[in-house]
Design an enzyme around this catalytic site. Structure first.
Site, short mmCIF file in Angstrom:
data_model
loop_
_atom_site.label_atom_id
_atom_site.label_comp_id
_atom_site.label_asym_id
_atom_site.label_seq_id
_atom_site.Cartn_x
_atom_site.Cartn_y
_atom_site.Cartn_z
N LEU A 1 5.52 10.11 0.30
CA LEU A 1 5.06 10.16 -0.64
C LEU A 1 3.00 9.68 0.96
O LEU A 1 3.49 8.42 1.02
CB LEU A 1 4.18 9.63 -1.60
CG LEU A 1 5.16 10.52 -3.03
CD1 LEU A 1 4.67 9.58 -4.21
CD2 LEU A 1 4.92 12.16 -2.49
N ASP A 2 2.04 10.23 1.28
CA ASP A 2 1.46 9.65 2.04
C ASP A 2 0.36 9.73 1.07
O ASP A 2 -0.42 10.05 0.29
CB ASP A 2 0.80 10.97 2.64
CG ASP A 2 -0.26 10.38 3.69
OD1 ASP A 2 -0.09 9.44 3.91
OD2 ASP A 2 -0.89 10.89 4.59
N LEU A 3 -0.27 8.68 0.88
CA LEU A 3 -0.58 7.67 -0.35
C LEU A 3 -2.22 7.88 0.17
O LEU A 3 -3.17 7.43 -0.60
CB LEU A 3 -0.33 6.82 -0.72
CG LEU A 3 1.17 6.73 -1.17
CD1 LEU A 3 1.43 4.90 -2.11
CD2 LEU A 3 1.36 7.46 -2.86
N LYS A 4 -2.60 8.56 1.71
CA LYS A 4 -3.53 8.67 1.71
C LYS A 4 -4.46 10.07 1.58
O LYS A 4 -4.99 10.55 1.60
CB LYS A 4 -3.98 7.89 3.54
CG LYS A 4 -3.37 6.30 3.27
CD LYS A 4 -3.73 6.41 5.12
CE LYS A 4 -3.89 4.84 5.08
NZ LYS A 4 -3.87 4.16 6.56
N HIS B 1 3.25 -14.52 6.27
CA HIS B 1 4.93 -13.95 5.67
C HIS B 1 5.17 -15.45 5.49
O HIS B 1 4.33 -16.51 5.52
CB HIS B 1 6.11 -13.12 7.05
CG HIS B 1 5.28 -12.46 7.77
ND1 HIS B 1 5.87 -10.79 6.81
CD2 HIS B 1 4.48 -11.46 8.62
CE1 HIS B 1 5.43 -10.02 7.80
NE2 HIS B 1 4.11 -10.27 8.64
N ASP B 2 6.57 -15.22 5.14
CA ASP B 2 7.41 -16.51 4.04
C ASP B 2 6.88 -17.60 5.42
O ASP B 2 7.00 -18.66 4.86
CB ASP B 2 8.77 -16.18 4.55
CG ASP B 2 9.34 -16.89 4.00
OD1 ASP B 2 9.98 -17.38 2.56
OD2 ASP B 2 10.23 -18.11 4.40
N ASN C 1 4.17 -18.17 7.01
CA ASN C 1 2.82 -18.84 6.80
C ASN C 1 3.05 -19.93 5.98
O ASN C 1 2.26 -20.78 5.04
CB ASN C 1 2.02 -18.07 7.08
CG ASN C 1 2.35 -17.38 7.87
OD1 ASN C 1 2.77 -16.13 7.97
ND2 ASN C 1 1.89 -17.67 9.49
N TYR C 2 3.87 -18.85 4.19
CA TYR C 2 3.41 -19.54 2.73
C TYR C 2 3.98 -20.85 2.83
O TYR C 2 3.66 -21.77 2.20
CB TYR C 2 4.51 -18.35 2.07
CG TYR C 2 3.71 -17.46 2.19
CD1 TYR C 2 2.43 -16.90 2.34
CD2 TYR C 2 4.17 -16.05 2.00
CE1 TYR C 2 1.87 -16.12 2.89
CE2 TYR C 2 3.97 -14.92 2.21
CZ TYR C 2 2.93 -14.50 2.23
OH TYR C 2 2.45 -13.16 2.95
N ASP D 1 9.29 -16.17 -0.11
CA ASP D 1 9.79 -13.98 0.06
C ASP D 1 10.73 -14.54 -1.46
O ASP D 1 10.54 -13.18 -2.84
CB ASP D 1 10.50 -13.66 1.06
CG ASP D 1 9.59 -12.93 2.37
OD1 ASP D 1 7.84 -13.39 1.97
OD2 ASP D 1 9.51 -12.44 3.27
#
Length: 379
Positions: A77-80, A144-145, A147-148, A174
Site C-alpha cells: 500500500l502506498d500510504l501517500k 537507532h538502538d 543511540n538509545y 529495540d
C-alpha cells in the site's frame, strides 16, 4: 526440533495491521503472530520493508527478515496515495490492532491520525512505537538502538565498564526497550477492551523502555550514598570479584555469579581459597588481591576442567558460550527451542521457537515469511 501445539492459539481471531519496519516492530508482531494473531504486514509498493533486501541474505531475502516475518501476510500500500489510504482504512475497519513505528507526526501528516483510524473502527487499538515518544525535546530526533543505549545510561553496563566504546552486539533497546513493552501494552489493551469496550492508544518509547530496564541500578538514587550512581558512562558498579568473568588456561571464559553467601562459600572451598569465605565484600586493595587470587586459580586449568568441577559443585559458575555453542547445547535440544520452516524459495530454514510454552508445548507459526505483496488480492 520443536513440535507445535495442536491446541487453538491464544490470540486466534485477532487481526493486526503492521506498518512498522526493521527490528522492533517485526519482533513485536512476530511474537503476537506466534501467539495466534493474524498479522498483515503493510509494505511500500515495489520496495517493501527494506529489511527484506539487507545482508546477509539466504538466497534472495535477508536472513533477519525471514526469521522475524514468518507466518505473516504482505499487502503493498502506498500510504501517500488516496487509494492506498482508503484501502488501509478498510483493513483497519476489520482489525483489532494497528502498530506503527513512524516519528510522532507522520501518521497525522498522512491523514491517518488516531481520530481518522477510530472513525473507521472505534474498537481499534493503536500502538505507536518511536524512539523517544510523542513529547519532549527529542521526540523528533532520528536514532537507532545504539543511540538509545548511549542516551539512556545503559551502554556502560552492557560494556561491562571496560570503556572500550565498542557497540554491544545485542540490540537491547529495540528488543527489550521497545518490542517487549509493545507486546505487553498491546496484550493489556486487548484485555481491557474485552472488559470495558474501550480501545486504548499504546505509546511506546524505546528510550523510556531502556530507562525502565535500569531501575534496579537507579534504585541507588534513594540511598544515603546515592552519590554512587555512575557519573561516567563506563562506570559499572556491579563488577565484583564474586560476580564477574574470568579467563581459563585455554583462553576461554567463565562467568562467576557467586552472589549469595552459600555459593560464595562453595566457590572458595572448590578453589582452595577458604581464607576468603568471610571476606566476600572486601574493597580497595583487599578486593584487588581477592580478584587476582580468583583470576590465577581459574587461569590454572582449562574450561573443560572447570565445567566438570562445577557440574558437581553448585556455585553459579558457568561457561561463556558462543551463540553457536548455545544453539548446539543439550539444554536447547531438551527444550525443543529450534523450529524448521520450509520456504519454497529459500529452502529449509532453522529458527528459534517462541520462548513461551503453553501446557508444555511450544507455539508459533511454521509458515515462511511472505513474498512482497503476496496477499494483495486476498485482502
Amino acid at each position: 526440533m520443536s513440535e507445535p501445539s495442536t491446541e487453538p492459539a491464544p490470540l486466534q481471531g485477532i487481526r493486526i495491521l503492521d506498518l512498522t519496519r526493521l527490528l522492533p516492530g517485526a519482533y513485536t508482531t512476530q511474537m503476537l503472530a506466534d501467539l495466534g494473531a493474524e498479522v498483515i504486514k503493510i509494505e511500500q509498493p515495489k520496495t517493501g520493508d527494506y529489511w527484506r533486501w539487507m545482508q546477509p541474505r539466504v538466497v534472495k531475502h535477508g536472513a533477519q527478515f525471514l526469521d522475524l516475518n514468518r507466518g505473516k501476510a504482505s499487502v503493498e500500500l502506498d500510504l501517500k496515495d488516496t487509494n492506498g489510504r482508503a484501502r488501509l482504512l478498510s483493513l483497519a475497519a476489520t482489525s483489532d490492532v494497528l502498530i506503527e513505528s513512524y516519528r510522532p507526526d507522520v501518521m497525522e501528516r498522512l491523514g491517518l491520525g488516531n481520530s481518522v483510524l477510530r472513525t473507521a473502527n472505534p474498537r481499534l487499538i493503536i500502538c505507536s512505537m518511536s524512539g523517544f515518544g510523542s513529547t519532549g525535546p527529542m521526540a523528533m530526533v532520528a536514532a537507532h538502538d545504539l543511540n538509545y543505549q548511549g542516551l539512556a545510561g545503559t551502554l556502560g553496563y552492557l560494556d561491562g565498564g571496560r570503556g572500550f566504546g565498542k557497540p554491544p552486539g545485542l540490540p537491547l533497546g529495540d528488543l527489550a526497550g521497545g518490542a517487549q513493552n509493545a507486546i505487553a501494552g498491546i496484550l493489556a489493551a486487548l484485555y481491557e477492551r474485552e472488559k470495558s469496550g474501550i480501545a486504548r492508544t499504546v505509546e511506546i518509547s524505546i528510550f523510556d523502555g531502556l530507562l525502565s530496564l535500569s531501575s534496579f541500578m537507579a534504585s541507588a538514587w534513594n540511598t544515603p550514598d546515592g552519590h554512587r550512581l555512575p557519573d561516567t558512562p563506563f562506570d559499572a558498579p556491579y563488577d565484583k570479584p564474586f560476580y564477574t568473568i574470568y579467563e581459563t588456561a585455554d583462553m576461554r571464559h567463565l562467568v562467576v555469579g557467586a552472589y549469595e553467601p552459600k555459593f560464595w562459600e562453595a566457590l572458595c572451598r572448590a578453589l582452595g581459597l577458604e581464607q576468603w569465605i568471610d571476606r566476600q565484600w572486601v574493597e580497595g586493595e583487599d578486593e584487588a588481591t581477592l580478584r587476582e587470587a580468583l583470576a590465577n586459580a581459574f587461569k590454572s586449568e582449562s574450561l573443560a576442567h572447570w565445567q566438570s568441577l562445577f557440574n558437581r559443585v553448585e556455585a553459579c559458575v558457568t561457561p561463556v558460550w558462543s551463540l553457536r555453542e548455545a544453539l548446539d547445547s543439550e539444554q536447547v535440544k531438551a527444550r525443543n527451542s529450534l523450529i524448521t520452516v520450509h520456504d519454497p524459495f529459500e529452502g529449509d530454514l532453522t529458527h528459534l521457537a517462541n520462548p513461551i510454552r503453553f501446557d508444555g508445548k511450544s507455539i508459533g507459526s511454521r509458515k515462511p515469511a511472505p513474498p512482497l505483496g503476496a496477499d494483495n488480492e486476498r485482502l
